[in-house]
Design a protein around this motif. Structure first.
Motif, PDB file in Angstrom:
ATOM      1  N   ASN A  94     -17.631  -0.091  53.528  1.00 45.07           N
ATOM      2  CA  ASN A  94     -17.320  -0.103  54.970  1.00 45.07           C
ATOM      3  C   ASN A  94     -18.239  -1.060  55.722  1.00 45.07           C
ATOM      4  OD1 ASN A  94     -16.086   2.749  54.353  1.00 45.07           O
ATOM      5  ND2 ASN A  94     -15.497   2.270  56.461  1.00 45.07           N
ATOM      6  N   HIS A 147     -10.765   4.457  64.812  1.00 44.38           N
ATOM      7  CA  HIS A 147      -9.861   5.545  64.425  1.00 44.38           C
ATOM      8  C   HIS A 147     -10.674   6.685  63.830  1.00 44.38           C
ATOM      9  CE1 HIS A 147     -10.207   3.359  60.629  1.00 44.38           C
ATOM     10  NE2 HIS A 147      -9.616   4.335  59.977  1.00 44.38           N
ATOM     11  N   ASP A 175     -14.819   7.737  57.179  1.00 44.53           N
ATOM     12  CA  ASP A 175     -15.638   6.580  56.810  1.00 44.53           C
ATOM     13  C   ASP A 175     -15.861   5.639  58.005  1.00 44.53           C
ATOM     14  OD1 ASP A 175     -12.826   6.070  56.444  1.00 44.53           O
ATOM     15  OD2 ASP A 175     -13.321   4.212  55.389  1.00 44.53           O
ATOM     16  N   HIS A 176     -15.315   6.004  59.169  1.00 45.61           N
ATOM     17  CA  HIS A 176     -15.518   5.207  60.397  1.00 45.61           C
ATOM     18  C   HIS A 176     -16.278   5.980  61.480  1.00 45.61           C
ATOM     19  CE1 HIS A 176     -12.859   1.930  58.965  1.00 45.61           C
ATOM     20  NE2 HIS A 176     -12.464   2.933  58.187  1.00 45.61           N
ATOM     21  N   ASP A 199      -9.245  -0.415  60.351  1.00 50.05           N
ATOM     22  CA  ASP A 199      -8.406  -0.476  59.150  1.00 50.05           C
ATOM     23  C   ASP A 199      -6.979  -0.931  59.467  1.00 50.05           C
ATOM     24  OD1 ASP A 199     -10.613   0.426  57.833  1.00 50.05           O
ATOM     25  OD2 ASP A 199      -9.774   2.378  57.297  1.00 50.05           O
ATOM     26  N   HIS A 235     -13.359  -3.027  56.150  1.00 47.57           N
ATOM     27  CA  HIS A 235     -13.717  -2.866  54.731  1.00 47.57           C
ATOM     28  C   HIS A 235     -13.829  -4.213  54.027  1.00 47.57           C
ATOM     29  CE1 HIS A 235     -13.152   1.536  54.090  1.00 47.57           C
ATOM     30  NE2 HIS A 235     -12.310   1.415  55.123  1.00 47.57           N
TER      31      HIS A 235
HETATM   32 FE    FE Z   1     -11.629   3.022  56.352  1.00 40.86          FE
END
Ligand code: FE
Ligand code: ZN
Length: 243
Positions: free
Chosen positions: A12, A54, A58-59, A134, A172
């Motif tokens: 990320n 979003h 992972d964000h 993403d 990413h």
């Molecule tokens: Fe992601």
């Protein structure tokens, strides 16, 4: 504006977006807190806000620990993610066309549903930069977890219409795998061959491939280059199983 890329988790990117006059900053998509806190200390800036693209962990997975360290942070994400209570610590919800300022920095929100229904990009027109999470990657795009092909195709076409010099800061490091699929989709493309050479040189030096530009993406990204929503959907499906 200065942008500092902050690698998080496996592949990320969070981005520290700094107003160079006030030395205050926002962090885009902190997947985890510690690398962000380290970057803030190293750069000597004051972190004022979290700008989320979003709701995926992972964000925004770093929000909780960042707020524990810095309780006054403004946390901004889309209204859809507010309504579903899926961004930790949200203090402000935004919608398409809204403006967010941080001192001298001015961002316009572009709602681009498809990867998720509340996905947004943060476009800073005066800085010629966009943070796409993403939705748009270098030579790729996110999977359609919550939207359909017409929705995501339209979202990507809006990003493609930004000025070509716009720097694209994506979520990413998937660029080399994406370019393999791009070359498979458009064999013989010089632009894709050049992009592959550039990305492999960057990766060999241990550098991130971010940022790209809208101009490069228009020339190389199979998902921006799809003729219509149907072709976009076919490519998105084909990519899911491409090796
Ligand atoms: Fe992601
Ligand atoms: Zn995601």
């Amino acid at each position: 504006m200065r942008v500092v890329t902050v690698p998080c988790l496996k592949d990320n990117f969070a981005y520290l977006v700094v107003d160079e006059h006030t030395h205050r900053a926002a962090i885009v998509d902190p997947g985890e807190a510690q690398p962000v806190l380290d970057a803030v200390a190293r750069e000597g800036v004051t972190l004022a806000a979290i700008w989320a693209t979003h709701h995926h962990a992972d964000h925004v997975g770093g929000n909780k620990d960042l707020l524990a360290a810095l309780p006054d942070l403004e946390v901004i994400g889309h209204t859809h993610d507010r309504d579903h209570e899926r961004i930790h610590g949200l203090t402000r919800a935004v919608a398409d066309g809204d403006e967010v300022t941080l001192d001298g920095l001015r961002a316009t929100i572009i709602h681009n549903p498809g990867h998720t229904l509340g996905a947004i990009s943060w476009w800073l027109p005066a800085e010629a930069a966009v943070f796409t999470g993403d939705t748009l990657f270098a030579a790729g795009c996110g999977r359609m977890f919550e939207g359909d092909a017409p929705m995501m195709h339209a979202a990507l076409q809006r990003l493609a219409a930004l000025p070509p010099e716009t720097q694209v800061y994506f979520g990413h490091e998937y660029t080399e795998a994406n370019l393999k699929f791009a070359a498979h989709t458009e064999p013989g493309s010089d632009a894709i061959a050049q992009a592959i050479a550039r990305a492999s040189a960057q990766r060999a030096r241990g550098e991130a491939t971010s940022p790209s530009t809208i101009g490069i993406e228009r020339a190389t990204n199979p998902f921006l280059r799809a003729a219509d929503a149907a072709e976009f959907g076919e490519r998105r499906t084909a990519k899911n199983t491409f090796k």
